[in-house]
Design a protein around this motif. Structure first.
Motif, short mmCIF file in Angstrom:
data_model
loop_
_atom_site.label_atom_id
_atom_site.label_comp_id
_atom_site.label_asym_id
_atom_site.label_seq_id
_atom_site.Cartn_x
_atom_site.Cartn_y
_atom_site.Cartn_z
N MET A 4 -13.22 -14.50 11.22
CA MET A 4 -12.79 -14.69 9.25
C MET A 4 -11.29 -13.44 9.50
SD MET A 4 -15.20 -15.65 8.25
CE MET A 4 -15.29 -15.18 6.39
N HIS A 5 -10.58 -14.20 8.26
CA HIS A 5 -9.22 -13.59 8.27
C HIS A 5 -8.57 -14.30 6.53
CE1 HIS A 5 -8.46 -17.55 10.65
NE2 HIS A 5 -7.19 -17.75 9.18
N HIS A 6 -8.05 -13.52 5.75
CA HIS A 6 -7.35 -14.58 4.81
C HIS A 6 -5.61 -14.34 4.34
CE1 HIS A 6 -6.98 -10.20 3.43
NE2 HIS A 6 -5.49 -10.91 2.97
N HIS A 7 -5.61 -15.26 4.17
CA HIS A 7 -3.39 -14.86 4.09
C HIS A 7 -3.34 -15.33 2.29
CE1 HIS A 7 -3.91 -17.53 7.62
NE2 HIS A 7 -4.69 -18.00 7.37
N ASP A 8 -2.46 -15.08 2.09
CA ASP A 8 -1.63 -14.70 1.07
C ASP A 8 -1.66 -15.62 -0.25
OD1 ASP A 8 -2.76 -11.27 1.12
OD2 ASP A 8 -0.14 -11.45 1.79
N GLU A 9 -1.21 -16.64 0.81
CA GLU A 9 -0.49 -17.93 0.30
C GLU A 9 -1.98 -18.91 0.06
OE1 GLU A 9 -0.09 -17.19 3.07
OE2 GLU A 9 2.04 -16.47 3.46
N TRP A 10 -1.19 -20.16 -1.29
CA TRP A 10 -1.79 -20.79 -1.26
C TRP A 10 -2.34 -21.83 0.02
CZ3 TRP A 10 -5.10 -21.49 -6.12
CH2 TRP A 10 -4.98 -20.77 -6.91
N LEU A 11 -3.90 -22.26 0.53
CA LEU A 11 -3.79 -22.91 2.19
C LEU A 11 -4.02 -24.34 1.47
CD1 LEU A 11 -3.39 -20.36 3.52
CD2 LEU A 11 -5.32 -21.22 4.98
N VAL A 12 -3.50 -25.00 1.50
CA VAL A 12 -3.70 -26.32 1.22
C VAL A 12 -3.14 -27.98 2.70
CG1 VAL A 12 -2.74 -29.03 0.00
CG2 VAL A 12 -2.51 -26.19 -0.98
N GLY A 13 -3.73 -27.74 3.14
CA GLY A 13 -4.03 -29.12 5.11
C GLY A 13 -5.03 -29.80 4.25
N VAL A 14 -4.50 -30.69 5.81
CA VAL A 14 -5.19 -32.39 6.03
C VAL A 14 -5.50 -32.41 7.27
CG1 VAL A 14 -3.38 -33.67 5.71
CG2 VAL A 14 -5.34 -34.40 5.39
N PRO A 67 -5.48 -17.95 -2.32
CA PRO A 67 -5.42 -16.98 -1.96
C PRO A 67 -6.04 -16.03 -1.54
CG PRO A 67 -2.87 -17.49 -3.03
CD PRO A 67 -4.22 -18.47 -2.98
N GLY A 68 -6.55 -15.39 -0.35
CA GLY A 68 -7.19 -13.82 -0.66
C GLY A 68 -8.69 -14.32 -0.11
N GLU A 69 -8.87 -15.30 -0.33
CA GLU A 69 -9.92 -16.31 0.81
C GLU A 69 -10.57 -16.49 1.49
OE1 GLU A 69 -13.83 -17.28 -0.17
OE2 GLU A 69 -12.63 -18.35 -2.34
N MET A 70 -11.50 -15.18 2.39
CA MET A 70 -12.11 -15.77 3.70
C MET A 70 -12.63 -16.07 4.41
SD MET A 70 -11.46 -12.10 4.34
CE MET A 70 -12.31 -11.99 5.77
N HIS A 71 -11.85 -16.89 5.18
CA HIS A 71 -11.89 -17.85 6.13
C HIS A 71 -12.32 -17.81 7.56
CE1 HIS A 71 -8.37 -18.29 5.48
NE2 HIS A 71 -8.30 -18.71 6.60
N ASP A 72 -12.78 -18.57 8.55
CA ASP A 72 -12.29 -19.10 9.94
C ASP A 72 -12.58 -20.03 10.25
OD1 ASP A 72 -15.26 -20.09 9.51
OD2 ASP A 72 -16.21 -17.80 11.35
N GLY A 73 -11.82 -20.57 11.61
CA GLY A 73 -11.86 -22.21 12.14
C GLY A 73 -11.95 -22.23 13.21
#
Length: 250
Positions: free
Chosen positions: A1-11, A38-44
């Motif tokens: 799990m991690h987060h980013h300071d930016e807005w993530l927009v992907g396809v 930003p700040g939303e915890m997620h994995d992949g």
């Protein structure tokens, strides 16, 4: 799990993209859009041996605030983590193709702005109002700057300042209202017009690319074929009967 300071927009381009976000596991397949604030915890992870492929834009918060007209940063969060917004998917792919490509700074910034503008509905925001004051004059000054610096790699922020716009988003709206195109589309148009003039005079395509602000001959060729369905060399030969060997016939 991690987060980013930016807005993530992907396809997602291929396969199945599995990730945990907002308390649940989610899966994105080909053509679906992933939206994470930003700040939303997620994995992949991948769920099949074939894996997956995707494109992700990391949009700085400052760009989002400017684009949304939300200097206080109160945009909140995305309504959904996964979306089937096809227009947004196309905008993301377009921006991904242009970001970092030499000679496409104006186009890349415009493409990112188009993504941000499309995100308004996903954030529950209304369309940004159009500023009427000074619009035609802003557009005129920007147009003159593009003609004066046709071969320069000018960015949208610098162009907005030169035109007297509050920001590049105001510039884009004013320019489209006045000329029916974005500043980038207009710049490509006048660059191609100049390229045709120089090619018809017998100038080699490589020299024409440099003179007209294209990154290289290949960059000129892509735009020229898209606009006129022929290569710069073929156009030059048709106008001058000079074979495309890189040197003019004496």
């Amino acid at each position: 799990m991690h987060h980013h300071d930016e807005w993530l927009v992907g396809v997602t381009d291929r396969g199945v993209q599995d990730f945990f976000c907002r308390g649940a596991r989610r899966q994105s397949t080909e053509g679906r859009v992933i939206l994470i604030e930003p700040g939303e915890m997620h994995d992949g992870q991948a769920v099949t041996a074939a894996g997956f492929a995707y494109r992700m834009l990391y949009v700085p918060q400052s760009v989002m605030r400017a684009g949304l007209g939300d200097p206080a940063g109160g945009a909140g969060g995305f309504r959904q983590t996964i979306s089937d917004d096809r227009q947004l998917a196309v905008a993301i792919r377009n921006a991904s193709d242009l970001v970092g490509e030499s000679g496409e700074r104006l186009g890349a910034e415009a493409a990112i702005d188009a993504v941000v503008d499309r995100l308004r509905t996903h954030l529950g925001l209304r369309e940004r109002p159009v500023e009427a004051a000074g619009g035609p004059e802003i557009a005129r000054r920007a147009r003159e700057r593009l003609h004066d610096e046709l071969a320069s790699e000018i960015g949208t922020d610098a162009l907005a300042r030169a035109a007297g716009a509050g920001d590049r988003f105001q510039l884009a709206r004013a320019f489209r209202a006045a000329y029916g195109a974005s500043p980038h589309a207009y710049l490509v148009r006048i660059r191609l017009a100049e390229a045709r003039r120089l090619l018809a005079r017998g100038e080699p395509p490589a020299a024409v690319a440099t003179a007209c602000g294209f990154a290289d001959q290949s960059h000129l060729g892509r735009w020229f074929r898209r606009a006129f369905a022929m290569t710069p060399g073929a156009y030059r030969a048709a106008c001058t009967d000079v074979p495309d060997t890189g040197t003019a016939r004496r």
